[in-house]
Design a protein around this motif. Sequence first.
Motif, short mmCIF file in Angstrom:
data_model
loop_
_atom_site.label_atom_id
_atom_site.label_comp_id
_atom_site.label_asym_id
_atom_site.label_seq_id
_atom_site.Cartn_x
_atom_site.Cartn_y
_atom_site.Cartn_z
N THR A 226 -10.00 10.62 -1.70
CA THR A 226 -9.30 9.62 -1.14
C THR A 226 -9.00 7.79 -1.83
OG1 THR A 226 -10.09 8.74 1.25
CG2 THR A 226 -8.77 11.03 0.95
N THR B 122 -8.07 4.34 -0.57
CA THR B 122 -7.89 3.49 0.53
C THR B 122 -7.70 1.87 0.48
OG1 THR B 122 -9.45 5.10 2.01
CG2 THR B 122 -9.17 3.62 3.40
N SER C 7 0.96 -1.50 0.35
CA SER C 7 -0.13 0.08 0.24
C SER C 7 1.00 1.69 -0.24
CB SER C 7 -1.23 0.14 1.25
OG SER C 7 -2.09 -1.03 1.19
N ALA D 86 -4.73 5.49 3.71
CA ALA D 86 -5.64 6.09 2.17
C ALA D 86 -4.51 7.45 2.03
CB ALA D 86 -6.50 6.63 3.20
N GLU E 159 -2.09 8.03 5.78
CA GLU E 159 -2.51 8.08 6.98
C GLU E 159 -2.25 6.44 6.41
OE1 GLU E 159 -3.32 10.03 9.24
OE2 GLU E 159 -3.14 11.95 7.76
N HIS F 79 -8.13 -0.84 2.93
CA HIS F 79 -9.14 -1.63 4.27
C HIS F 79 -8.65 -3.24 3.98
CE1 HIS F 79 -11.34 -1.31 7.99
NE2 HIS F 79 -11.90 -2.35 7.65
N ARG G 179 -6.89 10.95 -3.26
CA ARG G 179 -7.44 9.73 -4.57
C ARG G 179 -6.90 10.41 -6.65
NH1 ARG G 179 -13.67 9.84 -6.00
NH2 ARG G 179 -14.09 8.29 -7.97
N GLU H 17 -5.67 0.33 7.52
CA GLU H 17 -6.32 1.44 6.44
C GLU H 17 -4.34 2.08 6.56
OE1 GLU H 17 -10.64 2.81 7.30
OE2 GLU H 17 -9.39 4.54 7.33
N THR I 55 -13.05 6.10 -1.72
CA THR I 55 -13.72 6.84 -0.79
C THR I 55 -14.02 7.93 -0.22
OG1 THR I 55 -11.92 6.56 0.97
CG2 THR I 55 -12.45 4.94 0.20
#
Length: 408
Positions: free
Chosen positions: A391, A393, A321, A350, A335, A395, A353, A348, A387
Amino acid sequence: MADPGMAHQRIVALAARHPRVVDMIIGVLLALVYLLSVWDGKAESRHPGRDLQVWDGVAAVAMVGLIAVRRRRPRVVLALTVVAAAVTIVVGEARAAQTVAAAIAGYTVATAYPRRTAWLFGGSAAVLLYGASLLWPGREWPGAAWWERGDVGLLAGVGMAVAVGDAIRTRRAYMVAVEERARRAEESREEEAHRRVMEERLRIARELHDVVAHNLALISVQAGVAKHLMQSKPEQAAAALGHVRDAAGTAVEELGTVLSVLRQKSDPDESTGPAPGLSHVPVLLESMASAGLRVRTRQEGQARLLPAAADLAAYRIIQESLTNAHKHAKGAAVELHLAYTGDGLTIEVANPRTAQGGGLRRGTGHGLIGMHERAASLGGTLHAGPTVGDTFTVHAFLPAADQSGAAQ
């Protein structure tokens, strides 16, 4: 001296390869026995010899033909042979050859049809021949009632032939079932082996992708920084080249760990480091920060030891990620949220986007697929996509229990 067992097996194999020839031989032998019994009268003492008639030749030829086609039309042959034998019994011309032909036909029906059909036809044939023997005028039964005059041997002979045929049919069906089970078991073993090979290939591919993609991305960025600062700020360029060296060394070590599963038992033993886990996340964050990626980390719950597979999967999901965020959202703040609960660990990640979406259109998507497969293999879940708030994300939830279901 030839082995009798081997000779018997060869004869049986030869007969199995040429069943029509065998039937022709049986038919010819029965026809000869019939003609000889009619001609000299020695086969059955209660029938004196006589001259052969035209219809005797016709009966002999018919007998050969019926036996020759008994495998193709079992029930028709049984009906014709039984009727012929019953007629000869009633008119006083009964011969052993006709009875043997009827028994062979009953045996053939029993080997070709289910038990109910075999005994229906075979029993009917035996009863018909026995009933005809009650009307046979050629034998004297002094002091016996009419129902005691039948030839019980006809019942026994045809019944035994049907019983033998039914037993052989049952054994053949059993052997076919055994062979089919063996074939299916072999196919199942091959399919299981193929499935395990594919799973291992996918696991190795995921590991290689995670190691190579992450470290090569760092090497590419640091090499670009070094090239840009080589003339103006040689000290910073040297530091960037140092990061390149560290990333390359890390990649080599992790590749050695991944590829160790491919070593043969005969290969010399070499010590390899443990697979990375959540304890290596601070080092990962430092390498990402040195590459220019800002990561804000937030943790909920008390950190605890996860099963080895879940620990590795968590690290690889975070690594992939952050690597994607670094490639597609340079300069943006990312994040990273880790939440430890009683059921497991929630991860998670983020990042903005817009940049991420553009990168996905240029990527292969193998990284996201690998993350999904890692989570699914542990009974967890993973969702990756845009999301609210512009962003992208990732998850993921990984259960805090091993494959046997024991909580850690």
